[in-house]
Design a protein around this motif. Structure first.
Motif, PDB file in Angstrom:
ATOM      1  N   ALA A  69      47.783  45.317  34.850  1.00 23.31           N
ATOM      2  CA  ALA A  69      47.913  44.510  33.910  1.00 23.31           C
ATOM      3  C   ALA A  69      49.260  44.080  33.716  1.00 23.31           C
ATOM      4  O   ALA A  69      49.440  43.233  32.672  1.00 23.31           O
ATOM      5  CB  ALA A  69      47.367  45.323  32.771  1.00 23.31           C
ATOM      6  N   GLY A  70      50.379  44.294  34.619  1.00 21.98           N
ATOM      7  CA  GLY A  70      51.678  43.928  34.342  1.00 21.98           C
ATOM      8  C   GLY A  70      52.451  44.856  33.666  1.00 21.98           C
ATOM      9  O   GLY A  70      53.903  44.492  33.397  1.00 21.98           O
ATOM     10  N   TYR A  71      51.899  45.938  33.298  1.00 19.09           N
ATOM     11  CA  TYR A  71      52.958  46.908  32.440  1.00 19.09           C
ATOM     12  C   TYR A  71      54.167  47.497  33.216  1.00 19.09           C
ATOM     13  O   TYR A  71      55.263  47.382  32.691  1.00 19.09           O
ATOM     14  CB  TYR A  71      51.924  48.026  32.177  1.00 19.09           C
ATOM     15  CG  TYR A  71      52.745  49.108  31.274  1.00 19.09           C
ATOM     16  CD1 TYR A  71      52.916  49.046  29.886  1.00 19.09           C
ATOM     17  CD2 TYR A  71      53.476  50.130  31.934  1.00 19.09           C
ATOM     18  CE1 TYR A  71      53.358  49.919  29.170  1.00 19.09           C
ATOM     19  CE2 TYR A  71      54.048  51.314  31.103  1.00 19.09           C
ATOM     20  CZ  TYR A  71      54.158  50.932  29.485  1.00 19.09           C
ATOM     21  OH  TYR A  71      54.727  51.954  28.995  1.00 19.09           O
ATOM     22  N   SER A  72      54.035  47.975  34.427  1.00 24.02           N
ATOM     23  CA  SER A  72      55.279  48.474  35.186  1.00 24.02           C
ATOM     24  C   SER A  72      56.206  47.218  35.415  1.00 24.02           C
ATOM     25  O   SER A  72      57.579  47.329  35.599  1.00 24.02           O
ATOM     26  CB  SER A  72      54.738  49.067  36.297  1.00 24.02           C
ATOM     27  OG  SER A  72      54.084  48.255  37.193  1.00 24.02           O
ATOM     28  N   ALA A  73      55.496  46.033  35.822  1.00 23.95           N
ATOM     29  CA  ALA A  73      56.324  44.731  36.070  1.00 23.95           C
ATOM     30  C   ALA A  73      57.210  44.371  34.882  1.00 23.95           C
ATOM     31  O   ALA A  73      58.361  44.092  34.925  1.00 23.95           O
ATOM     32  CB  ALA A  73      55.417  43.642  36.657  1.00 23.95           C
ATOM     33  N   ILE A  74      56.731  44.597  33.723  1.00 32.29           N
ATOM     34  CA  ILE A  74      57.494  44.301  32.328  1.00 32.29           C
ATOM     35  C   ILE A  74      58.764  45.221  32.534  1.00 32.29           C
ATOM     36  O   ILE A  74      59.759  44.578  32.429  1.00 32.29           O
ATOM     37  CB  ILE A  74      56.512  44.348  31.233  1.00 32.29           C
ATOM     38  CG1 ILE A  74      55.703  43.220  31.276  1.00 32.29           C
ATOM     39  CG2 ILE A  74      57.473  44.191  29.958  1.00 32.29           C
ATOM     40  CD1 ILE A  74      54.566  43.684  30.251  1.00 32.29           C
ATOM     41  N   TRP A  75      58.370  46.452  32.853  1.00 32.35           N
ATOM     42  CA  TRP A  75      59.667  47.194  32.531  1.00 32.35           C
ATOM     43  C   TRP A  75      60.838  47.054  33.730  1.00 32.35           C
ATOM     44  O   TRP A  75      61.968  47.040  33.651  1.00 32.35           O
ATOM     45  CB  TRP A  75      59.222  48.860  32.869  1.00 32.35           C
ATOM     46  CG  TRP A  75      58.702  49.604  31.728  1.00 32.35           C
ATOM     47  CD1 TRP A  75      57.253  49.709  31.423  1.00 32.35           C
ATOM     48  CD2 TRP A  75      59.409  50.335  30.701  1.00 32.35           C
ATOM     49  NE1 TRP A  75      57.220  50.384  30.332  1.00 32.35           N
ATOM     50  CE2 TRP A  75      58.458  50.607  29.650  1.00 32.35           C
ATOM     51  CE3 TRP A  75      60.568  50.439  30.244  1.00 32.35           C
ATOM     52  CZ2 TRP A  75      58.451  51.252  28.348  1.00 32.35           C
ATOM     53  CZ3 TRP A  75      60.725  51.101  29.080  1.00 32.35           C
ATOM     54  CH2 TRP A  75      59.899  51.487  27.998  1.00 32.35           C
ATOM     55  N   THR A  89      45.250  41.978  44.346  1.00 30.42           N
ATOM     56  CA  THR A  89      44.202  41.431  45.065  1.00 30.42           C
ATOM     57  C   THR A  89      43.097  40.982  44.087  1.00 30.42           C
ATOM     58  O   THR A  89      42.242  40.210  44.548  1.00 30.42           O
ATOM     59  CB  THR A  89      43.512  42.315  46.097  1.00 30.42           C
ATOM     60  OG1 THR A  89      43.333  43.705  45.451  1.00 30.42           O
ATOM     61  CG2 THR A  89      44.694  42.765  47.197  1.00 30.42           C
ATOM     62  N   ASP A  90      43.043  41.563  42.917  1.00 35.79           N
ATOM     63  CA  ASP A  90      41.931  41.470  41.887  1.00 35.79           C
ATOM     64  C   ASP A  90      42.320  40.149  41.056  1.00 35.79           C
ATOM     65  O   ASP A  90      43.240  40.273  40.440  1.00 35.79           O
ATOM     66  CB  ASP A  90      41.783  42.396  41.158  1.00 35.79           C
ATOM     67  CG  ASP A  90      40.537  42.403  39.973  1.00 35.79           C
ATOM     68  OD1 ASP A  90      40.351  41.309  39.754  1.00 35.79           O
ATOM     69  OD2 ASP A  90      40.051  43.469  39.674  1.00 35.79           O
ATOM     70  N   PRO A  91      41.575  38.896  41.363  1.00 37.65           N
ATOM     71  CA  PRO A  91      42.122  37.806  40.731  1.00 37.65           C
ATOM     72  C   PRO A  91      42.096  37.980  38.915  1.00 37.65           C
ATOM     73  O   PRO A  91      42.798  37.286  38.376  1.00 37.65           O
ATOM     74  CB  PRO A  91      40.944  36.933  41.038  1.00 37.65           C
ATOM     75  CG  PRO A  91      40.465  37.199  42.342  1.00 37.65           C
ATOM     76  CD  PRO A  91      40.390  38.644  42.251  1.00 37.65           C
ATOM     77  N   ARG A  92      41.137  38.815  38.648  1.00 40.29           N
ATOM     78  CA  ARG A  92      40.941  38.876  37.254  1.00 40.29           C
ATOM     79  C   ARG A  92      42.195  39.610  36.539  1.00 40.29           C
ATOM     80  O   ARG A  92      42.751  39.320  35.411  1.00 40.29           O
ATOM     81  CB  ARG A  92      39.602  39.675  36.785  1.00 40.29           C
ATOM     82  CG  ARG A  92      39.567  40.067  35.351  1.00 40.29           C
ATOM     83  CD  ARG A  92      38.317  40.964  35.309  1.00 40.29           C
ATOM     84  NE  ARG A  92      38.319  42.140  35.863  1.00 40.29           N
ATOM     85  CZ  ARG A  92      38.986  43.338  35.290  1.00 40.29           C
ATOM     86  NH1 ARG A  92      39.697  43.126  33.975  1.00 40.29           N
ATOM     87  NH2 ARG A  92      39.393  44.407  35.774  1.00 40.29           N
ATOM     88  N   ARG A  93      42.479  40.583  37.370  1.00 41.05           N
ATOM     89  CA  ARG A  93      43.723  41.538  37.030  1.00 41.05           C
ATOM     90  C   ARG A  93      45.069  40.793  37.145  1.00 41.05           C
ATOM     91  O   ARG A  93      45.636  40.740  36.048  1.00 41.05           O
ATOM     92  CB  ARG A  93      44.027  42.872  37.633  1.00 41.05           C
ATOM     93  CG  ARG A  93      42.907  43.790  37.204  1.00 41.05           C
ATOM     94  CD  ARG A  93      43.391  44.969  37.988  1.00 41.05           C
ATOM     95  NE  ARG A  93      42.835  46.190  37.430  1.00 41.05           N
ATOM     96  CZ  ARG A  93      42.441  47.335  37.986  1.00 41.05           C
ATOM     97  NH1 ARG A  93      43.303  47.694  39.189  1.00 41.05           N
ATOM     98  NH2 ARG A  93      41.537  48.417  37.667  1.00 41.05           N
ATOM     99  N   ALA A  94      45.205  40.010  38.061  1.00 37.92           N
ATOM    100  CA  ALA A  94      46.165  38.939  38.327  1.00 37.92           C
ATOM    101  C   ALA A  94      46.413  37.971  37.041  1.00 37.92           C
ATOM    102  O   ALA A  94      47.604  37.844  36.384  1.00 37.92           O
ATOM    103  CB  ALA A  94      46.161  38.057  39.541  1.00 37.92           C
ATOM    104  N   GLU A  95      45.421  37.306  36.644  1.00 32.12           N
ATOM    105  CA  GLU A  95      45.336  36.405  35.432  1.00 32.12           C
ATOM    106  C   GLU A  95      45.674  37.284  34.034  1.00 32.12           C
ATOM    107  O   GLU A  95      46.527  36.707  33.380  1.00 32.12           O
ATOM    108  CB  GLU A  95      43.985  35.673  35.250  1.00 32.12           C
ATOM    109  CG  GLU A  95      44.165  34.551  34.150  1.00 32.12           C
ATOM    110  CD  GLU A  95      45.174  33.473  34.384  1.00 32.12           C
ATOM    111  OE1 GLU A  95      45.678  33.252  33.561  1.00 32.12           O
ATOM    112  OE2 GLU A  95      45.508  33.510  35.678  1.00 32.12           O
ATOM    113  N   GLN A  96      45.311  38.513  33.982  1.00 29.77           N
ATOM    114  CA  GLN A  96      45.405  39.171  32.687  1.00 29.77           C
ATOM    115  C   GLN A  96      47.078  39.496  32.892  1.00 29.77           C
ATOM    116  O   GLN A  96      47.739  39.449  31.837  1.00 29.77           O
ATOM    117  CB  GLN A  96      44.809  40.412  32.850  1.00 29.77           C
ATOM    118  CG  GLN A  96      45.155  41.462  31.922  1.00 29.77           C
ATOM    119  CD  GLN A  96      44.163  42.839  31.887  1.00 29.77           C
ATOM    120  OE1 GLN A  96      43.644  43.385  33.055  1.00 29.77           O
ATOM    121  NE2 GLN A  96      44.067  43.606  30.874  1.00 29.77           N
TER     122      GLN A  96
END
Length: 215
Positions: A69-75, A89-96
């Protein structure tokens, strides 16, 4: 005298998290979703650890393997001075993740790439100051583990950081009977034995492997 090791119990983890600074709205929401099991995530204690090591190392560009969901990317993006590329690889998660990163004000500095990590790493591309691997539980076999490590190191600048979550696999690495536990154990042993890496394991949450590529 050697002191006995202290197990990181849920109570001790809650104590450590109580000492963290308050998180903003997007991180707080994602932490609630992680707690409810709606999305996978590293949790605030590991997030803060990533922020600290990325900042202390003066990392500019970061490559993350596994976005969720991008949590670690934010940190990490908030600690890095440059850009972050994260692979999902999951398009749904990438968009989220893109929505969450935009809400965090990081849309211009974080690129979510919908691609397999080994495929991305296997092509010529830029070097990074940090590679964060959040895929240790997802490798199909030990060969993929070794290949990912080799390719990750090829993308690291000298002095760069190689970090991986889930490095203790719920304690299963002591007796690695499952595929996932064997893969994680293989990663840990390869990192520990690599002649160009200085490494350690931090027993926080599910374990964090931190290594630095020698200059």
């Amino acid at each position: 005298m050697r002191l006995p090791a202290v197990a990181v119990t849920p109570e001790l983890e809650a104590y450590m998290e109580s000492l963290l600074p308050p998180r903003d709205a997007v991180l707080a929401r994602l932490e609630a979703e992680i707690e409810n099991g709606d999305v996978p995530g590293i949790g605030p204690a590991v997030g803060r650890l990533l922020e600290v090591v990325v900042g202390m190392a003066g990392c500019r560009d970061v490559l993350e393997l596994g976005t969720a969901a991008g949590y670690s990317a934010i940190w990490q993006a908030r600690a890095a001075s440059g850009r972050l590329v994260t692979l999902e690889t999951d398009p749904r998660r990438a968009e989220q993740a893109r929505r969450n990163l935009a809400e965090a004000g990081l849309a211009e500095r974080v690129e979510v790439v919908e691609e397999n990590a080994l495929a991305y790493l296997g092509r010529p591309g830029p070097a990074f100051d940090c590679v964060f691997n959040d895929l240790l539980n997802s490798f199909p076999d030990e060969g993929a583990v070794a290949r990912c490590l080799e390719l990750s190191l090829a993308r690291l600048r000298p002095g760069g950081l190689l970090v991986a979550d889930n490095a203790l696999r719920r304690g299963e690495v002591v007796q690695p009977n499952s595929r996932a536990a064997r893969n994680v154990d293989r990663y840990n042993r390869l990192v520990a034995a690599h002649p160009r890496l200085s490494s350690t394991l931090v027993p926080l949450r599910d374990g964090v492997s931190i290594a630095q590529l020698r200059r």
